[in-house]
Design a protein around this motif. Structure first.
Motif, PDB file in Angstrom:
ATOM      1  N   CYS A  41      45.847  36.514  38.439  1.00 27.50           N
ATOM      2  CA  CYS A  41      45.658  35.245  37.721  1.00 27.50           C
ATOM      3  C   CYS A  41      44.258  34.712  38.019  1.00 27.50           C
ATOM      4  O   CYS A  41      43.684  35.000  39.069  1.00 27.50           O
ATOM      5  N   GLU A  62      52.531  35.458  40.534  1.00 26.95           N
ATOM      6  CA  GLU A  62      53.227  35.685  39.260  1.00 26.95           C
ATOM      7  C   GLU A  62      53.990  36.995  39.412  1.00 26.95           C
ATOM      8  O   GLU A  62      53.370  38.033  39.649  1.00 26.95           O
ATOM      9  N   ASP A 149      54.073  30.748  35.076  1.00 27.69           N
ATOM     10  CA  ASP A 149      52.713  30.267  35.335  1.00 27.69           C
ATOM     11  C   ASP A 149      51.983  29.926  34.034  1.00 27.69           C
ATOM     12  O   ASP A 149      52.143  28.827  33.490  1.00 27.69           O
TER      13      ASP A 149
HETATM   14 ZN   LIG Z   1      48.233  31.458  38.340  1.00 22.34          ZN
END
Ligand SMILES: [Zn+2]
Ligand SMILES: [Zn+2]
Length: 344
Positions: A41, A62, A149
């Protein structure tokens, strides 16, 4: 004691794979999850490159996986359940959780509010009872992982802006979060969706995810004002985290409209409010990824019914043990990368 091969922060700007110990039995409120899909991410890059997070911290927030073991007090899940996990943890009972703002749970206050270790073979989830959701058998890992997320953030950006049916929306930057906001704008009934993006692959993806028009960043303000008869948009989303983008988002928002900021301004110690005519009479809101079981279940329902399909965001597939290389690829935006699927 069992171990998990996990990506850890090795130093400022560096990650490495390392075997870290895992408990045989999770503690109260915890679940031990075996990862079946993880990803990198944008926040991971901020944590590794910019934030004073110490070396040795297990990375990744995640993931989809299978519950291996549960600790005392976890009654909603049992070993063998397929689950998707919230990037931010919540207790479900504190006042913030009770008012529906579990992303700012008081029990798991920052920095203990983030899920850590999801880029590993196994990871522990605190507050498992309200921070995980069972994945319906009909859905693949790749379809659901983002509900914990970026997909929730993208929907939050549009929902919290108070979008009305038919509103005109501009979304600045079509990275993973911006594309999720584009998907959300379409699913939630926006009238005209204008995406701002300069990278050709991302421009194409923006159209695929629901943008009606894509404009280049350097001419965004001019184009968007022309497209709205010089009135401006009802909602402008900032999904990059740069001062200039924030200013442009303010500049194209009509009087009484909403600037919805979800970019992470990691490299900017301060963000300056533009005062030359684009600050007054606008509503400026920020959104931290809304989380929790109920939220993830509702987003999965949209996916199950085919209203949205976030799978095209996965542009690359790598092995979990290659996570450090995935960070490099993600950081340099190599090969049109959006999201990298990491599998054990
Ligand atoms: Zn994230
Ligand atoms: Zn709470």
């Amino acid at each position: 004691m069992p171990t998990s091969l996990t990506c850890v922060k090795a130093g400022q700007g560096q990650v490495a794979m390392q075997n870290i110990p895992m408990p045989d039995q999770p503690g109260p409120g915890q679940a031990l999850v075996r990862t079946t899909l993880s990803t990198v991410c944008g926040s991971d890059i901020h944590i590794v490159d910019e934030l004073p997070v110490p070396a040795g911290v297990p990375m990744g927030h995640e993931a989809v996986g299978v519950v291996e073991a549960i600790g005392p007090g976890v009654t909603a899940f049992r070993p063998g359940d397929r689950v998707v996990v919230s990037c931010l943890l919540s207790c479900g009972v504190c006042v913030r959780c009770q008012e529906g703002n579990s992303q700012v749970c008081q029990t798991f206050a920052a920095p203990n509010n983030l899920l850590f270790g999801a880029q590993g073979q196994y990871f522990l989830v605190n507050g498992a009872q309200t921070s995980m959701a069972k994945v319906p058998d009909s859905l693949e890992d790749e379809q659901v992982i983002f509900v914990g997320d970026i997909l929730s953030t993208g929907f939050g950006a549009i929902e919290r802006a108070g979008l009305r049916t038919g509103d005109t929306v501009a979304i600045f930057a079509q990275g993973p979060v911006g594309l999720c906001a584009t998907m959300a704008a379409r699913a939630l009934g926006a009238g005209l969706i204008i995406a701002v993006e300069g990278i050709p692959e991302r421009q194409a993806m923006a159209k695929r995810m629901g943008a009606d028009i894509v404009v280049e960043p350097n001419e965004a303000v001019q184009r968007i004002m022309a497209l709205t008869n010089n009135v401006g948009v009802d909602v402008a989303v900032e999904a990059l985290g740069h001062q200039a983008t924030f200013e442009n988002a303010c500049a194209v928002t009509r009087w009484g409209g909403t600037v919805s900021s979800v970019g992470v301004y990691g490299a900017f110690p301060t963000l300056t409010l533009p005062t030359t005519g684009t600050f007054l009479h606008r509503r400026i809101i920020t959104t931290l990824c809304p989380v929790g079981t109920d939220r993830m279940e509702r987003l999965m329902r949209l996916i199950e019914r085919g209203r949205i399909d976030p799978r095209p965001l996965f542009t690359h597939h790598m092995k979990l043990e290659e996570t450090p290389a995935a960070y490099e690829r993600f950081r340099k935006r190599e090969g049109g990368v959006l999201k990298i699927a990491l599998r054990p």
